[in-house]
Design an enzyme around this catalytic site. Structure first.
Site, mmCIF file in Angstrom:
data_model
loop_
_atom_site.group_PDB
_atom_site.id
_atom_site.type_symbol
_atom_site.label_atom_id
_atom_site.label_comp_id
_atom_site.label_asym_id
_atom_site.label_seq_id
_atom_site.Cartn_x
_atom_site.Cartn_y
_atom_site.Cartn_z
ATOM 1 N N HIS A 1 -20.717 -0.574 -17.910
ATOM 2 C CA HIS A 1 -21.903 -1.106 -17.225
ATOM 3 C C HIS A 1 -21.529 -1.919 -15.984
ATOM 4 O O HIS A 1 -22.174 -2.922 -15.673
ATOM 5 C CB HIS A 1 -22.726 -1.941 -18.209
ATOM 6 N N HIS B 55 -28.579 -0.873 -25.660
ATOM 7 C CA HIS B 55 -27.149 -1.172 -25.534
ATOM 8 C C HIS B 55 -26.525 -1.704 -26.834
ATOM 9 O O HIS B 55 -25.767 -2.668 -26.831
ATOM 10 C CB HIS B 55 -26.915 -2.160 -24.388
ATOM 11 N N GLU C 101 -23.866 4.862 -15.316
ATOM 12 C CA GLU C 101 -23.524 4.757 -16.737
ATOM 13 C C GLU C 101 -23.500 6.153 -17.342
ATOM 14 O O GLU C 101 -24.550 6.748 -17.566
ATOM 15 C CB GLU C 101 -24.563 3.891 -17.451
HETATM 16 C C1 BGC Z 1 -30.877 -0.190 -18.478
HETATM 17 C C2 BGC Z 1 -31.840 -1.150 -17.820
HETATM 18 C C3 BGC Z 1 -31.418 -2.540 -18.179
HETATM 19 C C4 BGC Z 1 -29.981 -2.746 -17.717
HETATM 20 C C5 BGC Z 1 -29.438 -4.099 -18.046
HETATM 21 C C6 BGC Z 1 -29.519 -0.438 -17.936
HETATM 22 O O1 BGC Z 1 -28.615 0.439 -18.509
HETATM 23 O O2 BGC Z 1 -31.272 1.158 -18.314
HETATM 24 O O3 BGC Z 1 -33.168 -0.910 -18.221
HETATM 25 O O4 BGC Z 1 -32.269 -3.498 -17.595
HETATM 26 O O5 BGC Z 1 -29.163 -1.770 -18.278
HETATM 27 O O6 BGC Z 1 -29.552 -4.369 -19.353
#
Ligand code: BGC
Length: 355
Positions: free
Chosen positions: A177, A103, A317
């Site tokens: 998210h 991210h 997402e």
């Molecule tokens: C990821 C997860 C992660 C979550 C929170 C998601 O987009 O794929 O692995 O734990 O985001 O960070």
């Protein structure tokens, strides 16, 4: 209607504002200038139902590790070892999970203060948030200007449009998210809610959720969610990859995607059986990470002192496939210098007849 309020202050005194977009029916979506976060989404039929998880203070958002409601960038999801090569130059970006970049790295876009550069009330209330990510930010090349516009139309559809422009070649993969819970953020687990995906293929991944590079048919696999499937059933399947991730945390390939297209493709429906509420997701992006909140900590105290735990929300997402910068066969996440990026994802609430 657009209503602006002060939400709180950052530790350095900067103000965090909240913009509430309300459509003619009375549906209200609240966006924060911190992290371009969707903080609340209240239904017109019953404003006590708020379908996204969130927090009541800036401090709680700053200590959140689950990216609740965030706009994520520069690169959503994972880049293996935080390394990729563009025009024969290898870049090392910030790593923050198992040696990989997740991210956008330690200081991705999710905790930035975004500037509001436009609001518009007609035909639909909308707000545009902007930021400049400097050359070298988290290790990524080029100065990237980003605009994200949230607009709520009269059909209860929130459309998010992302624009990017960079003065050097870079990679760009923004997403949203939000953790949705269609029975309400304070209603406990999403187990009974049913997901349907318009995805004939997915990208199998290793134990750290890095795709192997294959694009595999969902036929005869646990990843075949083309028929409505309760999350509980999807999560509890006897599948090693789903067990290793504690639930769904995988990328599906959106049927109908073609590069450089502007058409929204339907990717997912999630239905809440008691109310008949449906969340319909469409996107111009090639992939969607379906994440069932597997790692939401037991001690997460959310809005109105609600205790959140694993599986209390699901994320859809839209994205380039994880680790695309290192997989030549995947749709490319490279953004060429001075060439504009645009993508759109929409989330719409519909009502099925009551069951
Ligand atoms: C990821 C997860 C992660 C979550 C929170 C998601 O987009 O794929 O692995 O734990 O985001 O960070």
């Amino acid at each position: 209607m657009i209503d602006k309020r002060q939400f709180g202050k950052m530790p350095d005194g900067q103000t965090v504002d909240s913009y509430i977009l309300t459509n003619n029916k009375g549906m209200a979506v609240e966006i924060l200038t911190l992290g371009a976060i969707i903080r609340s989404w209240k239904l017109a039929c019953d404003p006590s139902v708020d379908i996204v998880l969130g927090f009541d203070s800036v401090a709680e958002y700053l200590s959140d590790q689950s990216y609740l409601g965030r706009t994520v960038g520069r690169y959503a999801n994972r880049i293996e070892n935080g390394k990729f090569t563009l025009a024969e130059k290898t870049y090392s970006v910030s790593t923050n999970l198992q040696g990989n970049c997740l991210h956008g790295g330690v200081e991705g876009f999710h905790n930035r203060i975004w500037a509001v550069t436009k609001t518009q009330d007609n035909p639909s209330p909308s707000v545009t948030l902007s930021l400049t990510s400097e050359d070298g930010d988290q290790g990524f090349p080029g100065t990237l200007k980003v605009d994200v516009t949230f607009s709520l139309d009269q059909e209860d559809r929130l459309t998010i449009e992302y624009h990017g422009l960079c003065n050097q070649d870079t990679v760009f993969n923004p997403t949203q998210h939000s953790y949705f819970n269609l029975a309400g953020h304070d209603s406990g687990s999403i187990f009974d809610q049913q997901i349907t995906l318009a995805a004939n293929y997915y990208t199998p991944a290793d134990e750290n959720a890095i795709p192997t590079g294959d694009i595999k048919s969902v036929d005869n696999t646990a990843f075949d969610l083309r028929q409505p499937t309760p999350f509980k059933q999807a999560i509890q399947q006897q599948d090693e990859a789903i067990k290793a991730a504690n639930g769904l945390d995988h990328n599906w390939c959106v049927d109908g995607f073609t590069p450089a297209q502007e058409k929204l493709n339907w990717v997912a429906d999630v239905t809440e059986p008691k109310s008949g509420r449906v969340l319909v997701t469409e996107t111009t992006m090639p992939g969607a990470q379906i994440y069932t909140g597997n790692f939401i900590g037991e001690n997460t105290l959310g809005k109105s002192n609600t205790r959140y735990a694993a599986y209390h929300g699901f994320c859809i997402e839209s994205q380039f496939y994880p680790n695309s910068p290192n997989q030549a066969e995947f749709p490319s996440a490279t953004l060429r210098a001075n060439s504009p990026f645009v993508s759109r994802t929409s989330y719409q609430i519909k009502q099925k007849s009551q069951q």
